[in-house]
Motif scaffolding. Structure first.
Motif, PDB file in Angstrom:
ATOM      1  N   VAL A  30      21.132  71.254  44.720  1.00 45.98           N
ATOM      2  CA  VAL A  30      22.222  72.225  44.607  1.00 45.98           C
ATOM      3  C   VAL A  30      21.665  73.566  45.059  1.00 45.98           C
ATOM      4  CG1 VAL A  30      23.824  73.385  43.068  1.00 45.98           C
ATOM      5  CG2 VAL A  30      23.280  70.960  42.705  1.00 45.98           C
ATOM      6  N   MET A  31      22.316  74.163  46.038  1.00 48.03           N
ATOM      7  CA  MET A  31      21.766  75.378  46.622  1.00 48.03           C
ATOM      8  C   MET A  31      22.831  76.448  46.761  1.00 48.03           C
ATOM      9  SD  MET A  31      19.534  75.872  50.112  1.00 48.03           S
ATOM     10  CE  MET A  31      20.833  75.308  51.206  1.00 48.03           C
ATOM     11  N   SER A  43      28.525  73.605  49.648  1.00 45.69           N
ATOM     12  CA  SER A  43      29.022  72.243  49.453  1.00 45.69           C
ATOM     13  C   SER A  43      28.807  71.397  50.693  1.00 45.69           C
ATOM     14  CB  SER A  43      30.515  72.264  49.098  1.00 45.69           C
ATOM     15  OG  SER A  43      31.255  72.954  50.088  1.00 45.69           O
ATOM     16  N   GLY A  44      28.425  72.029  51.786  1.00 42.89           N
ATOM     17  CA  GLY A  44      28.128  71.334  53.035  1.00 42.89           C
ATOM     18  C   GLY A  44      27.115  72.135  53.815  1.00 42.89           C
ATOM     19  N   LYS A  45      26.486  71.478  54.777  1.00 42.57           N
ATOM     20  CA  LYS A  45      25.475  72.155  55.578  1.00 42.57           C
ATOM     21  C   LYS A  45      26.122  72.792  56.803  1.00 42.57           C
ATOM     22  CE  LYS A  45      21.060  71.518  57.941  1.00 42.57           C
ATOM     23  NZ  LYS A  45      19.967  70.572  58.307  1.00 42.57           N
ATOM     24  N   PRO A  46      25.961  74.100  56.977  1.00 49.00           N
ATOM     25  CA  PRO A  46      26.533  74.737  58.164  1.00 49.00           C
ATOM     26  C   PRO A  46      25.658  74.486  59.386  1.00 49.00           C
ATOM     27  CG  PRO A  46      25.355  76.359  56.872  1.00 49.00           C
ATOM     28  CD  PRO A  46      25.274  75.063  56.092  1.00 49.00           C
ATOM     29  N   ALA A  47      26.184  74.795  60.546  1.00 46.72           N
ATOM     30  CA  ALA A  47      25.383  74.683  61.764  1.00 46.72           C
ATOM     31  C   ALA A  47      24.173  75.613  61.698  1.00 46.72           C
ATOM     32  CB  ALA A  47      26.247  75.007  62.977  1.00 46.72           C
ATOM     33  N   SER A  48      24.360  76.744  61.048  1.00 48.74           N
ATOM     34  CA  SER A  48      23.263  77.711  60.888  1.00 48.74           C
ATOM     35  C   SER A  48      23.470  78.463  59.585  1.00 48.74           C
ATOM     36  CB  SER A  48      23.231  78.698  62.057  1.00 48.74           C
ATOM     37  OG  SER A  48      22.397  79.794  61.770  1.00 48.74           O
ATOM     38  N   ALA A  60      34.264  80.461  55.580  1.00 47.08           N
ATOM     39  CA  ALA A  60      33.114  79.550  55.523  1.00 47.08           C
ATOM     40  C   ALA A  60      33.483  78.299  54.738  1.00 47.08           C
ATOM     41  CB  ALA A  60      31.913  80.255  54.874  1.00 47.08           C
ATOM     42  N   PRO A  61      34.006  77.256  55.398  1.00 47.73           N
ATOM     43  CA  PRO A  61      34.400  76.035  54.680  1.00 47.73           C
ATOM     44  C   PRO A  61      33.217  75.304  54.063  1.00 47.73           C
ATOM     45  CG  PRO A  61      34.564  75.750  57.075  1.00 47.73           C
ATOM     46  CD  PRO A  61      34.319  77.199  56.835  1.00 47.73           C
ATOM     47  N   GLU A  62      31.985  75.676  54.405  1.00 44.91           N
ATOM     48  CA  GLU A  62      30.803  74.999  53.860  1.00 44.91           C
ATOM     49  C   GLU A  62      30.440  75.475  52.462  1.00 44.91           C
ATOM     50  OE1 GLU A  62      30.410  75.613  58.323  1.00 44.91           O
ATOM     51  OE2 GLU A  62      30.772  76.893  56.572  1.00 44.91           O
TER      52      GLU A  62
END
Length: 280
Positions: A139-140, A187-192, A231-233
């Protein structure tokens, strides 16, 4: 025994000046120390205050010169201030003015400088928190600590509870500044990560700067909504914003008006506004 040397004055005289050129504002926040020397020995050696200028008066002169000279740079302001003491009090032989400036940088959106919104120079410390149990997913959250920003208008505080303990007057036009601590949960990994962090922070600032604020609470909620949309991530964002107060100085005793031109910067005590905005 001889009095070898003496001087006195006023330190930590904090003042914020706003200079208006149409809709464009220039801000200058100073911490001033004004020290004087001259015919003051008798206050030390003979308990005679007849030539002494009160340190409170020394402070008042800083504020008066600030109101009369909102557009001067710090160097010119300090020169005018020193001359004011010498011109006003013949018993002063020399003046030493020290001023430390808190630098604010103008925000820009879409390549266009904003007329009245700023961020503090050398601003904020990025943060990351990670927790993970054996066999489980990490969890980050990322965020920023002590990110300071301000607008010199387009903020108000009205229609609140008023009772026997209320002294603050309502206003539809006040300065608004804070040193924000914010974090957002991934909740998800972004491209960057760095690029998305920057996008979140840019979104928060743009909502704050470009929309009228009914309260810090009002701004924070709308800032959180916009960050989640950008930011949907991230699944949620938390913000804690202590008010940095700028108190309008009453200069009427000196025959001067103060139409939101000169303020006393202070952060103690401060309002502490916090919220978390998440997805439904």
């Amino acid at each position: 025994m001889p009095l070898i040397k003496n001087r006195y004055g006023k330190g930590r005289v904090r003042v914020m000046r706003i200079h208006r050129e149409g809709d464009r504002h220039e801000v200058s926040q100073l911490d001033v120390k004004a020290m004087i020397e001259g015919d003051f020995a008798r206050a030390y050696t003979n308990a005679d205050n007849s030539t002494s200028v009160s340190t409170d008066t020394i402070k008042n002169v800083v504020n008066i010169v600030a109101r009369q000279n909102t557009g001067l740079c710090t160097e010119e302001f300090c020169q005018v201030l020193a001359k004011k003491y010498l011109d006003t009090y013949p018993q002063i032989a020399s003046v030493a003015i020290t001023a430390h400036e808190t630098k604010w940088s103008r925000l820009s959106f879409g390549g266009k400088p904003h007329p009245h919104s700023f961020v503090l120079d050398s601003n904020g410390k990025p943060t990351v928190d990670v927790s993970q149990i054996r066999g489980g997913a990490a969890v980050m959250s990322s965020g920023i600590d002590g990110f300071t920003f301000m607008k010199s208008t387009q903020s108000g505080w009205e229609n609140y509870v008023k009772d026997a303990y209320t002294t603050i007057p309502p206003t539809g036009d006040r300065m608004c500044a804070t040193s924000m601590v914010a974090s957002w949960k991934w909740s998800g990994k972004p491209a960057s990560y760095p690029a998305t962090n920057k996008k979140i922070l840019d979104t928060l600032l743009e909502v704050f700067a470009t929309t009228y604020s009914m309260s810090v609470q009002d701004s924070l909620y709308r800032m959180g909504e916009a960050a989640l949309a950008a930011a949907p991530e991230i699944s949620e964002i938390s913000m804690a914003c202590p008010n940095m107060h700028f108190i309008l100085m009453n200069l009427s005793a000196f025959g001067l008006d103060n139409n939101n031109d000169v303020f006393l910067p202070t952060d103690e005590p401060h309002g502490q506004i916090e919220c978390t905005v998440g997805r439904g």
